[in-house]
Each structure stands twice: as C-alpha cells, then as structure tokens.
Scaffold this active site. Structure first.
Site, PDB file in Angstrom:
ATOM      1  N   HIS A   1     -36.218  47.445   7.048  1.00  7.86           N
ATOM      2  CA  HIS A   1     -35.831  46.134   6.503  1.00  7.86           C
ATOM      3  C   HIS A   1     -34.589  46.269   5.642  1.00  7.86           C
ATOM      4  O   HIS A   1     -34.377  47.302   4.984  1.00  7.86           O
ATOM      5  CB  HIS A   1     -36.987  45.482   5.733  1.00  7.86           C
ATOM      6  CG  HIS A   1     -37.449  46.213   4.499  1.00  7.86           C
ATOM      7  ND1 HIS A   1     -36.835  46.058   3.277  1.00  7.86           N
ATOM      8  CD2 HIS A   1     -38.468  47.080   4.302  1.00  7.86           C
ATOM      9  CE1 HIS A   1     -37.473  46.804   2.373  1.00  7.86           C
ATOM     10  NE2 HIS A   1     -38.471  47.440   2.972  1.00  7.86           N
TER      11      HIS A   1
ATOM     12  N   ASP B   1     -33.745  43.717   3.409  1.00  5.42           N
ATOM     13  CA  ASP B   1     -33.938  42.985   2.144  1.00  5.42           C
ATOM     14  C   ASP B   1     -34.431  43.935   1.058  1.00  5.42           C
ATOM     15  O   ASP B   1     -35.130  44.903   1.332  1.00  5.42           O
ATOM     16  CB  ASP B   1     -34.917  41.815   2.324  1.00  5.42           C
ATOM     17  CG  ASP B   1     -36.268  42.228   2.873  1.00  5.42           C
ATOM     18  OD1 ASP B   1     -36.309  42.929   3.909  1.00  5.42           O
ATOM     19  OD2 ASP B   1     -37.297  41.859   2.276  1.00  5.42           O
TER      20      ASP B   1
ATOM     21  N   ASP C   1     -35.969  51.973  -1.024  1.00  4.07           N
ATOM     22  CA  ASP C   1     -36.807  50.988  -0.314  1.00  4.07           C
ATOM     23  C   ASP C   1     -35.921  49.884   0.232  1.00  4.07           C
ATOM     24  O   ASP C   1     -35.745  48.871  -0.382  1.00  4.07           O
ATOM     25  CB  ASP C   1     -37.853  50.431  -1.286  1.00  4.07           C
ATOM     26  CG  ASP C   1     -38.810  49.456  -0.630  1.00  4.07           C
ATOM     27  OD1 ASP C   1     -38.818  49.360   0.593  1.00  4.07           O
ATOM     28  OD2 ASP C   1     -39.557  48.777  -1.381  1.00  4.07           O
TER      29      ASP C   1
ATOM     30  N   GLU D   1     -39.022  41.663   4.789  1.00  3.76           N
ATOM     31  CA  GLU D   1     -40.211  42.518   4.725  1.00  3.76           C
ATOM     32  C   GLU D   1     -40.900  42.365   3.384  1.00  3.76           C
ATOM     33  O   GLU D   1     -42.115  42.334   3.292  1.00  3.76           O
ATOM     34  CB  GLU D   1     -39.844  43.984   4.969  1.00  3.76           C
ATOM     35  CG  GLU D   1     -41.054  44.923   5.183  1.00  3.76           C
ATOM     36  CD  GLU D   1     -41.711  45.424   3.882  1.00  3.76           C
ATOM     37  OE1 GLU D   1     -42.889  45.821   3.941  1.00  3.76           O
ATOM     38  OE2 GLU D   1     -41.056  45.398   2.820  1.00  3.76           O
TER      39      GLU D   1
END
Lengths: 427, 427
Positions: free
Chosen positions: A104, A106, A137, A171
């Site tokens: 992801h 985002d 992340d 996500e």
C-alpha cells in the site's frame, strides 16, 4: 541454466550496484507524503518507475459508489477521486504460476510533530536507517518489491508465470485499494505483501474490526449522586466483562504459530468518553475498541460472539437488563488471512531466507490485519506477509527502516518469485 | 402593637392581593434569560423593582482584576463587565440586628433543547407551576424575598435593623458576585438565601470543588496490546480507589442533620475521556469530578486528604509508583457553610414555617454548595438556606416551581425578617 546459488550471487551483486538508486527511490516516496487522500504524488513516482521498467501499467481511481455495495467494503469514505491505484504487469512466458506483489502507498498521519526529532517526511538517512512516516509501513517493502522485479529484468530471467505489482491506496483505512484491484480482476496463484514484519514470515494474519459500545446511566446532581446511576461506574463493569471475553476467546487458540504471543487475538479498548460536567452524574459513556479476529473464524462469528457476550451483562448487574448496551460495528475492518504453513510459497520464502541470511526464519501469526485477508478470502489469492520494516515503529513517531533489510528482502523476494513463477526455457 | 398572628394575617392577605403582580415579576425574570454573561437584562428588572420600592440602590460590575487575587476567588472568568451586581438597602430605625437576603440572578444553560417540552425561557404557567430555566434556581426565591420586603413596606412595619437585598451574579460558577458584595462591605448579622431547598431549612451546606486527574498509560498497537499499558484499565483502579475514599470520608460523618442522606459528602466522577484511536492502547485518561466538602472541614483539608489518598495508589499497583497521577483543582469551588441548628435565625424560620404551614419543617444539611459558605466564612454573616424551589429540577430540563410555595416562602421570610430585625416603636 545456472544453478540457484549462482543466481543468488548475481541478484545480490545487482542489488549492491543499485543501492544508491534504491535508497533514492525510497526517499522520494517518503517525501511524497501520501496520507489518505494525498496519494497521487507518490503514485506518480511509482508510475514513472514502472514505465521505465516497461511494465503494462493500469492506473485508475477506485469507484466508491460501485465498491460500497460490496460486502467487504469497509471505508468511511466513498469518494476516491484523485487517489489512484497503480498496477504494473510483467507478462510471463506461459505455463507458470502467477504472483501478486502487493503494497500500500497510503501512510497514517504523522501525529504529534513534537514527538518527531526531524520533519516527519524528511527521509533522512542516519546510521544505516532511513527515517520518515511510511518508510517502514510500508514504502520500504514496496521498494524491495520494485528492486526484486528490476533485478529479475536486468538479469534477463524469463519468468513463466505473470508477475503483478500492485501499489494500492487505503490499506490503513479498511482496504478499499486492494478490494478495487480484486474487483478489477487482478488475482493470482499467490501473493506476497511486504508489510513491516521484522522479516518474520506471517502465513496467518489476525483480522480485526472496530466496535463502539454505548453504556447508559441516569443523570443527577453530583451532590446527590446516589439519586443517579453513573455510566462511568457501569462502564467499568463492561470493560471487565470484555476483558473476560478476550480471555475466553484466546484460551481456545492452540495454533503453534501463536505459541510466543501473549494474547493471540486481543480485544483492545482504545477510547472512552463520557460525561459533560464534573458535578453531574454521567449518563452516557461511549467506548471504542478493536476486536481481533482469528484466522480460523469469520468476522460474522466474532461479531456474534461479542454481541452474545455483552447480552450476558444483565446476569452480572440488573441495570443492564433495564438498559441493555448498544453495540455498533463501525469504521475500518481487516479480514483475517490464513494459508497453511506447508504452502509452497511459505516454504520457498523460508528456504530463500535461509539461503540469504544463513539462519532459520521465524514463522508466526501476525498480530494485525493486512490486505492479505482480502486477497486470500475475497481475491482467492493465497497471501503471505513478509517485509523489511520495523513492526514496533509502524504508526509511531521517528518511524524508520534499516536500509540493509530493504535490499536483503528484495533479494529473498526475487528468489522466491523466480521459484514460484518458474524460469522459461530460453530459445 | 398587634400580635404575631395578626401580623401574619395581614402579610398573608397582602400577598394574596399581589399574587398576579408577583407571578408576573417572576415570569419577566425567567424570560430575561440571564445565563453567565447575560445578566444585565434581568438585573434591570430587579433595579426597576427596587427603585419603585424606594430602596437605596447600589449597582456595579465586579472588578475581576482586583477580585482574582482574593484567596476565595474561584471563577475561570476575570472580566465581569456588563454583568452587574445589584444591592438594595432598606435602612432600619436603629438598634436592631441586620439581615442580608441574598439570591443569585445567573442561571445555568438550558442544555439540550430537545429535552424541554416548551421554550426553556417561556415562563409558562400550567397547573399552578411556572416553567423555565432558572425559575426554581433561584428566581422564584428572589421573588419571595422581594415580596417579603414589599409586604413589610406596604404594612408600614418599621424594622429596627438594616435589611440588605442582594441580587448577585456568578453563583453557578464559583460565587464571584457574592464575594464582590462582601468585598464592597455588605455584611450583616445573618443572611437568608432562598436556593431551591423544597422548603427544607439548611443550616449547613456541603461545599465542593472540582478536580481533574490524569492517568497515564503506554501506547502500543492494539494487535500487540500486551506491549502497552492501558490507561483505561488503570483509570478503573483510580475510580475504585476514589470511591473508597468517599466511603472512608463519609464513615466519619455523624452529624444528625445527615441522618437521612445516603452519602453526605459524595465524590462524583462526572467525566472521563481517554484515547484517540480504537486500535491503539490508550496512553492517557483524564477524569473530572466534584469532591464534596463537609461543613466541618476546610477546603484545604479536603484537598490534602484526596492528594494523600491518590498517592497510596502505588501500594495497589506499582505502575503508579513509576508514573504517579497528576491531580489538578480547577474551575468552580463552593465553600461549605455551617451555623448551629440552635442559631436564632434557624429557630425563627422554623417557628414561622410551623405558624404558616401548620407542620414541622425539615432541618437538614444541603447536598450542594451555595453562596452561604462565602457569606458565613468570608463575609462573617451566618447564613441559612431556605427557599421555595424544587431541588430535583434545578439544572434539569422542564425546570419548574410551584407558585404557591413562592408566596408561602415570602410570608415565612417576611415574618422571620421582622423577628430578626425587630420592630421599632412607632412614635
């Protein structure tokens, strides 16, 4: 054709030679500050990279109005215009297994600026670590995937199966990006998602969903508080009762993948709010939390168990018979995901981890949900989560990643993709 | 001079004859919506009434900058411009005891409009009741006092002692209006405050003060909540601990005035708030409450006991040794007040109550603070609280008063003022 060890050396050398380029790409992605609604800049960098690689590129803004009728749609947003999903396909030569590499784009908000030593989007490198919101992340994992594909291309390794690279939105808010990719037809024989696992291999991922409970009381003046019923005192009974449900549910978990995890599927009560005036008896408390969902159960089963459990409160305190709790399921939701530990993708990842790092990988169940649940259950694409990021730093101030791990992970992913998709005979 | 019974009949008749006028005055006061900062309109009505009565009138805006250095100043506001205090003096003939009749003109906000059957400031009369915010707390009591004075004047009863009527601001927010009157020099030999007591006589009033407690935790992802410390779970220990303090403090109360009161000096935890995200372990909870203060102790003693008590939390849970609670005393504060049950003003009120209503009055301790604490302790003016309003309806939607009680209270107050101040010989 050369053997596996020779292949590994070539990939390793290529990655070493392209360390600066890979680091620079990660830095640009971090600096592109792709919080919810602001993903377009980072996706532009991904598109440019995929274009240079010569992949078949598909870019589209997920259509919320269509997706919201899907039973697994779980976003509070409906309009995703300006937030594109990006998919790049490297077509295989045929007769091989296909793979999705999903990440992801985002990132969660930076939070309290005060708690960051530097600008949260600096992408600053220090002592072999890169810092910034989203670096762990999971932009570091995304770069590992891109480097893996680039290495395979650069070394002219002709894959049999299709390789589908996905850079998805949303996500962090319920998985609309991956759901949109599935609905657009992107499925494969397996998938790797390089979320920040500290390079542990997660064949199972805990699912989760959010709940909101309303606990009622009866108002009165604080000076005669015995004439009222304190919703704050009643909410303490509710919190305890839910902690007992957590015990009950976790006592049933026997999967060895959870052996070292103190609470395999926690119920976290993250928020409490009640009362308006210090001198009044509080007549309403609102509790919000996250219920962990085991890979062995459905969301519906978990919901039903919680709803039934809170109905038992009336046996503990007759107040709850008169004024039953209201429970709502709201906001984000992550499906649990699970593939057998014996799945060939897991074995292949474990083998290549061992080959590259000369030690046994840790195979565990993840304590949080990822898009792997959607991919496995809705997209019929068995998924494993394995990535270079630092679990403890996800969503935290001073988020960082160790750059070495980005490249080691790229190497392991490249070797695993080759194993999985197979190498076509060169003519 | 006629005897007490004749006097009573005359006052009673005068009040009957002026029922419409009194009702109308109360209605106008309710409609003048005198929430904090908006008292000027209602005070204008008071000023006009006092002017028509020919009293010596003193009108001034309390000077926050001077008052805020006073040890008993407890407002969060400092600027009271446009919010006048009003005092009217009926000078006595000499050689008598003086009395203050004190009432506040400010009303608490109407709150949720949905919960009111009518406009909150309608002043509507139905079945002998008048409805509206402030009608019971305490404009009905204020009108009782004005009617009592008017009756005494109309019947040409020459009081020996001075009568001081006070219409003060800010009672609901810590007593700045009464503090300002004391500082301006208004003191007397006794005072009556007709707060809504259901016509019970309160020689003692519970004091109270607000506190705010910060309970810390340690953040973590909800999926690995065992890596964090939940401030919500810790706050449950704190709430229980404070409820134990309440038990401890109330077990010491032996005063018969509290005999029928389940918890003489409650500690009410009115507000709780913590956490920002359902999926995160909550790292800070804020609790706000009201600590009841006994008439037998000082605010400082009560504070010290609470502070010492929460320090003991470390013995219950070592977490509190590492991260001690922070406690703040903030916002409003009401001094407790106390005069002996044997005080002549109490006896006189009780006697006149019996005379007018043909039954024994209830003498009790009030469950909440009033300006009586300030008047008694700071103003050296022994105060008793006795008024016509409905205790249960103060601060509540559909607040009302029974109009009969406004007039009966006026009668009892008139007779008590005459007893207290004495009647001068007519020449």
């Amino acid at each position: 054709m050369e053997n596996h060890h020779q292949l590994r050396d070539k990939i390793s050398s290529w990655l070493k030679a392209h360390r600066c380029k890979g680091t620079h790409l990660l830095q640009k992605l971090v600096q592109a500050k792709s919080t919810q609604g602001n993903e377009a800049g980072a996706q532009k960098i991904v598109i440019d990279t995929l274009t240079a690689m010569g992949l078949n590129i598909d870019v589209w803004d997920p259509e919320g109005k269509e997706l919201q009728t899907h039973p697994y749609f779980a976003s509070s947003k409906v309009d995703f215009h300006g937030s594109p999903n990006v998919v790049g396909v490297l077509k295989g030569k045929g007769n091989g297994r296909s793979i999705i590499l999903n990440g992801h784009i985002d990132v969660v908000p930076a939070g309290d600026r005060e708690q960051w030593d530097d600008d949260p989007y600096s992408g600053k490198v220090k002592d072999g670590k890169m810092f910034g919101r989203g670096v762990t992340d999971m932009k570091g994992g995304n770069v590992s995937m891109l480097l893996a594909i680039q290495a395979i291309q650069a070394l002219n390794i002709p894959l049999k199966g299709n390789l589908i690279f996905e850079s998805v939105i949303e996500e962090e808010s319920g998985g609309t990006g991956t759901l949109a990719s599935i609905e657009r037809g992107y499925k494969a024989d397996a998938a790797i998602i390089p979320e920040p696992t500290n390079m542990k291999i997660f064949p199972k991922q805990q699912g989760s969903m959010w709940f909101r409970i309303f606990v009622k009381g009866r108002s009165a003046h604080g000076g005669t508080r015995y004439e009222g019923i304190s919703a704050i005192e009643k909410s303490m009974i509710v919190v305890n009762h839910i902690l007992n449900l957590e015990k009950e549910r976790n006592s049933r978990i026997t999967d060895p993948l959870y052996e070292k995890i103190p609470i395999p599927i926690p119920i976290n009560i993250g928020k409490i709010e009640g009362g308006e005036w210090p001198s009044s008896v509080c007549d309403l408390v609102q509790i919000e939390g996250r219920m962990g969902v085991s890979p062995e159960e459905t969301m519906e089963e978990a919901k039903a168990e919680m709803e039934q459990w809170v109905r038992k409160l009336g046996e503990l305190d007759s107040w709850f018979k008169q004024t039953p709790l209201k429970i709502e399921w709201f906001g984000a939701r992550w499906l649990p995901g699970s593939i057998p530990t014996s799945h060939q993708l897991v074995s292949s990842l474990a083998k290549n981890y061992q080959l590259v790092l000369k030690k046994e990988p840790i195979v565990e169940a993840s304590p949080w949900g990822t898009d792997g649940g959607l991919l496995t259950k809705v997209g019929e694409t068995p998924s494993v989560v394995f990535g270079p990021g630092v679990t403890e730093k996800a969503h935290f101030p001073n988020e960082y990643i160790e750059l070495d791990k980005v490249f080691v992970t790229a190497e392991i992913i490249a070797l695993t993709v080759i194993d999985w998709c197979g190498i076509a005979e060169t003519q």
